[in-house]
Design a protein around this motif. Structure first.
Motif, PDB file in Angstrom:
ATOM      1  N   HIS A   1       8.865 -13.533  -3.190  1.00 19.30           N
ATOM      2  CA  HIS A   1       8.332 -13.817  -4.506  1.00 19.30           C
ATOM      3  C   HIS A   1       7.461 -12.484  -4.539  1.00 19.30           C
ATOM      4  O   HIS A   1       7.126 -11.691  -4.254  1.00 19.30           O
ATOM      5  N   SER A   2       6.857 -12.880  -5.729  1.00 16.88           N
ATOM      6  CA  SER A   2       5.248 -11.958  -6.278  1.00 16.88           C
ATOM      7  C   SER A   2       4.839 -11.417  -5.672  1.00 16.88           C
ATOM      8  O   SER A   2       4.216 -12.309  -5.377  1.00 16.88           O
ATOM      9  N   VAL A   3       3.884 -10.353  -5.757  1.00 20.69           N
ATOM     10  CA  VAL A   3       2.899  -9.747  -5.130  1.00 20.69           C
ATOM     11  C   VAL A   3       2.710  -8.333  -6.051  1.00 20.69           C
ATOM     12  O   VAL A   3       3.427  -8.207  -6.515  1.00 20.69           O
ATOM     13  N   SER A   4       1.566  -8.111  -5.754  1.00 21.36           N
ATOM     14  CA  SER A   4       0.715  -7.174  -5.869  1.00 21.36           C
ATOM     15  C   SER A   4       0.761  -5.915  -4.990  1.00 21.36           C
ATOM     16  O   SER A   4       0.223  -5.989  -4.405  1.00 21.36           O
ATOM     17  N   HIS A   5       0.366  -4.571  -4.828  1.00 18.29           N
ATOM     18  CA  HIS A   5       0.755  -3.423  -4.178  1.00 18.29           C
ATOM     19  C   HIS A   5      -0.334  -2.129  -4.919  1.00 18.29           C
ATOM     20  O   HIS A   5       0.382  -2.595  -5.783  1.00 18.29           O
ATOM     21  N   PRO A   6      -1.012  -1.627  -4.550  1.00 17.88           N
ATOM     22  CA  PRO A   6      -1.820  -1.008  -5.452  1.00 17.88           C
ATOM     23  C   PRO A   6      -0.882   0.089  -5.313  1.00 17.88           C
ATOM     24  O   PRO A   6      -1.254   0.804  -6.129  1.00 17.88           O
ATOM     25  N   GLU A   7      -0.216   0.781  -4.435  1.00 21.07           N
ATOM     26  CA  GLU A   7       0.750   1.906  -4.796  1.00 21.07           C
ATOM     27  C   GLU A   7       1.880   1.276  -6.153  1.00 21.07           C
ATOM     28  O   GLU A   7       2.081   2.534  -6.306  1.00 21.07           O
ATOM     29  N   LEU A   8       1.973   0.205  -6.353  1.00 22.68           N
ATOM     30  CA  LEU A   8       2.846  -0.389  -7.375  1.00 22.68           C
ATOM     31  C   LEU A   8       2.350  -0.987  -8.430  1.00 22.68           C
ATOM     32  O   LEU A   8       2.579  -1.856  -8.958  1.00 22.68           O
ATOM     33  N   PRO A   9       1.653  -0.238  -9.149  1.00 17.20           N
ATOM     34  CA  PRO A   9       1.100  -0.548 -11.203  1.00 17.20           C
ATOM     35  C   PRO A   9       1.860  -1.144 -11.569  1.00 17.20           C
ATOM     36  O   PRO A   9       3.141  -0.775 -11.287  1.00 17.20           O
ATOM     37  N   GLN A  10       1.498  -1.426 -12.626  1.00 13.58           N
ATOM     38  CA  GLN A  10       2.617  -1.671 -13.741  1.00 13.58           C
ATOM     39  C   GLN A  10       2.755  -0.521 -14.536  1.00 13.58           C
ATOM     40  O   GLN A  10       2.079   0.398 -14.871  1.00 13.58           O
ATOM     41  N   LYS A  11       4.052  -0.280 -15.092  1.00  9.75           N
ATOM     42  CA  LYS A  11       4.188   1.298 -15.664  1.00  9.75           C
ATOM     43  C   LYS A  11       4.434   0.983 -17.332  1.00  9.75           C
ATOM     44  O   LYS A  11       5.137   0.105 -17.670  1.00  9.75           O
ATOM     45  N   LYS A  12       4.436   2.020 -18.167  1.00 10.79           N
ATOM     46  CA  LYS A  12       4.618   1.943 -19.160  1.00 10.79           C
ATOM     47  C   LYS A  12       5.918   2.262 -19.538  1.00 10.79           C
ATOM     48  O   LYS A  12       6.739   2.399 -18.801  1.00 10.79           O
ATOM     49  N   ASN A  13       6.270   1.318 -20.897  1.00 13.28           N
ATOM     50  CA  ASN A  13       7.976   0.888 -20.787  1.00 13.28           C
ATOM     51  C   ASN A  13       8.437  -0.409 -20.242  1.00 13.28           C
ATOM     52  O   ASN A  13       9.565  -0.134 -19.987  1.00 13.28           O
ATOM     53  N   PHE A  14       8.249  -0.699 -19.058  1.00 13.64           N
ATOM     54  CA  PHE A  14       8.246  -1.909 -18.135  1.00 13.64           C
ATOM     55  C   PHE A  14       7.190  -3.113 -18.328  1.00 13.64           C
ATOM     56  O   PHE A  14       5.943  -2.904 -18.204  1.00 13.64           O
ATOM     57  N   ILE A  15       7.728  -4.671 -18.671  1.00 10.40           N
ATOM     58  CA  ILE A  15       7.094  -5.665 -18.504  1.00 10.40           C
ATOM     59  C   ILE A  15       7.404  -6.378 -17.348  1.00 10.40           C
ATOM     60  O   ILE A  15       8.510  -6.331 -16.038  1.00 10.40           O
ATOM     61  N   ARG A  16       6.124  -6.272 -16.513  1.00  5.82           N
ATOM     62  CA  ARG A  16       5.817  -6.555 -15.480  1.00  5.82           C
ATOM     63  C   ARG A  16       6.620  -8.276 -14.692  1.00  5.82           C
ATOM     64  O   ARG A  16       5.658  -9.284 -15.352  1.00  5.82           O
ATOM     65  N   ALA A  17       7.544  -8.699 -14.590  1.00  3.32           N
ATOM     66  CA  ALA A  17       8.484  -9.647 -14.285  1.00  3.32           C
ATOM     67  C   ALA A  17       7.936 -10.769 -12.876  1.00  3.32           C
ATOM     68  O   ALA A  17       7.418  -9.474 -11.848  1.00  3.32           O
ATOM     69  N   LEU A  18       8.066 -11.668 -12.892  1.00  4.23           N
ATOM     70  CA  LEU A  18       7.664 -12.388 -11.621  1.00  4.23           C
ATOM     71  C   LEU A  18       8.766 -13.195 -11.006  1.00  4.23           C
ATOM     72  O   LEU A  18       8.975 -13.515 -11.688  1.00  4.23           O
ATOM     73  N   SER A  19       8.949 -13.178  -9.533  1.00  7.99           N
ATOM     74  CA  SER A  19       9.670 -13.903  -9.040  1.00  7.99           C
ATOM     75  C   SER A  19       8.916 -15.192  -8.549  1.00  7.99           C
ATOM     76  O   SER A  19       7.784 -14.794  -8.161  1.00  7.99           O
TER      77      SER A  19
ATOM     78  N   ILE B   1      18.304  -0.458 -12.017  1.00 10.69           N
ATOM     79  CA  ILE B   1      17.051   1.768 -12.041  1.00 10.69           C
ATOM     80  C   ILE B   1      15.901   1.601 -11.356  1.00 10.69           C
ATOM     81  O   ILE B   1      17.037   3.148 -10.861  1.00 10.69           O
ATOM     82  N   ASN B   2      15.977   1.330 -10.412  1.00 12.43           N
ATOM     83  CA  ASN B   2      15.162   1.947  -8.701  1.00 12.43           C
ATOM     84  C   ASN B   2      15.037   0.563  -7.808  1.00 12.43           C
ATOM     85  O   ASN B   2      15.176  -0.685  -8.734  1.00 12.43           O
ATOM     86  N   ASP B   3      15.020   0.789  -7.113  1.00 15.05           N
ATOM     87  CA  ASP B   3      15.359   0.067  -5.765  1.00 15.05           C
ATOM     88  C   ASP B   3      14.549   0.195  -4.255  1.00 15.05           C
ATOM     89  O   ASP B   3      15.724   0.827  -4.357  1.00 15.05           O
ATOM     90  N   ALA B   4      13.520   0.292  -3.876  1.00 15.43           N
ATOM     91  CA  ALA B   4      12.961   1.099  -3.337  1.00 15.43           C
ATOM     92  C   ALA B   4      11.710   0.044  -2.347  1.00 15.43           C
ATOM     93  O   ALA B   4      11.017  -0.843  -3.109  1.00 15.43           O
ATOM     94  N   ASP B   5      12.060  -0.087  -0.895  1.00 15.39           N
ATOM     95  CA  ASP B   5      10.822  -0.786   0.338  1.00 15.39           C
ATOM     96  C   ASP B   5       9.796  -0.229  -0.066  1.00 15.39           C
ATOM     97  O   ASP B   5       9.962   1.407   0.516  1.00 15.39           O
ATOM     98  N   VAL B   6       9.074  -0.066   0.029  1.00 13.48           N
ATOM     99  CA  VAL B   6       7.067   0.385   0.154  1.00 13.48           C
ATOM    100  C   VAL B   6       7.059   0.283   1.250  1.00 13.48           C
ATOM    101  O   VAL B   6       6.264   0.744   1.817  1.00 13.48           O
ATOM    102  N   CYS B   7       6.915  -1.045   2.519  1.00 15.14           N
ATOM    103  CA  CYS B   7       5.869  -1.120   3.498  1.00 15.14           C
ATOM    104  C   CYS B   7       6.771  -2.615   3.739  1.00 15.14           C
ATOM    105  O   CYS B   7       6.958  -3.196   3.118  1.00 15.14           O
ATOM    106  N   LYS B   8       5.879  -2.313   5.746  1.00 17.28           N
ATOM    107  CA  LYS B   8       6.417  -3.218   5.876  1.00 17.28           C
ATOM    108  C   LYS B   8       5.640  -4.031   6.593  1.00 17.28           C
ATOM    109  O   LYS B   8       4.438  -4.502   6.614  1.00 17.28           O
TER     110      LYS B   8
END
Length: 309
Positions: A159-177, A110-117
């Motif tokens: 591996h999964s991390v959190s980022h303030p610009e990427l909160p959980q979204k409606k209609n998606f379940i946040r999965a973990l790597s 659906i979407n695949d985007a880099d946010v920061c480095k």
């Protein structure tokens, strides 16, 4: 008759090996944000190359699938090994890293985007994927790390991390790597490729079903990836052929990560094991229906792969 000793159990051996690996290498923890070191890369390659604790599960399409137990989740770690005949290691690595090309062969994106480095070989990105109804779609926020060792060996893992610009979204379940990645090396007839993953889609799906689905899906997905690698060079010639920021750092235009997000020494990492409303509301079909869904996905992937090959 004497009972079987714990040390001889595959479950025990797999978990003991995973614990030993983590303790010796001080590898990434879930949620930890920092620049990957050479030891981290060596650790990931060790997991990919080691036989310790791995149980062979399936052989299909020329690929072998292994699984092993882990202490951090009931979701098993899986490994897929095979040879991509006639494909250069550098090409296979480019396919793994090129999100634009992935949209041309992977219908689940659906979407695949880099946010920061973090630096030239570590970034944070967002990835979302379609799941079959009535299940909800999944998304990930991952830190990705990679290394190029000349033209003959490549490593990429996340591996999964959190980022303030990427909160959980409606209609998606946040999965973990917990850990997912590839080791690609040049071989006699093409390239040798090993894929390692331990990912939890979360939601209400039973963990045994996740492990079952992986054994069914992995051979088809790996075959699909192989066919994609055979098409890449022709595709890339018509799509910004010189643009490969994973190889040429001067092409990376991402902003630097906010320093406040970086993990500090022994400080605890952010808690990622949270449930949202969509996870609680997800309708999970019966065991029989889920098995039919998995078989349908495999058939769909195999059909598309045959048309592309």
């Amino acid at each position: 008759m004497a009972g079987k000793s714990p040390s001889s159990s595959p479950r025990h051996n797999g978990r003991q090996q995973e614990k030993k690996d983590s303790e010796q290498n001080n590898f990434f923890k879930l949620g930890e944000i920092r620049v990957a070191t050479e030891k981290d890369c060596e650790h990931f390659m060790h997991i990919a190359d080691s036989n310790d604790g791995w149980i062979r599960k399936v052989e299909k399409n020329g690929f072998t699938i292994y699984q092993r137990e882990c202490d951090n989740s009931m979701v098993k770690m899986a490994k897929v090994c095979g040879v991509f005949k006639g494909v250069k290691a550098s090409t296979a690595f480019d396919v793994i890293m090129d999100s634009q090309f992935r949209r041309s062969w992977d219908d689940s994106v659906i979407n695949d985007a880099d946010v920061c480095k973090l630096d030239d070989c570590n970034d944070i990105g967002y990835y979302s994927m379609k799941w079959p109804a009535p299940l909800k779609n999944r998304d990930f926020v991952n830190q990705r790390s990679w290394r190029c060792y000349g033209e003959d060996q490549f490593v990429s893992f996340n591996h999964s991390v959190s980022h303030p610009e990427l909160p959980q979204k409606k209609n998606f379940i946040r999965a973990l790597s917990y850990l997912t990645g590839f080791v690609v090396r040049s071989g006699d007839t093409g390239c040798n490729i090993t894929y390692v993953t331990q990912s939890d889609p979360k939601g209400s799906i039973p963990k045994w079903l996740i492990n079952f689905a992986l054994n069914k899906l992995a051979p088809a997905v790996f075959r699909q990836l192989y066919v994609a690698t055979t098409k890449y060079e022709a595709w890339k010639a018509d799509h910004t052929p010189g643009h490969k920021p994973w190889r040429y750092p001067d092409q990376i235009k991402l902003p630097l990560v906010d320093p406040s997000l970086l993990s500090q020494g022994s400080a605890p990492t952010p808690m990622l094991e949270t449930r949202n409303d969509d996870e609680q509301e997800e309708e999970v079909p019966s065991e029989e229906s889920m098995e039919r869904i998995v078989e349908g996905i495999v058939e769909s992937i195999e059909l598309k792969t045959e048309k592309a090959s």
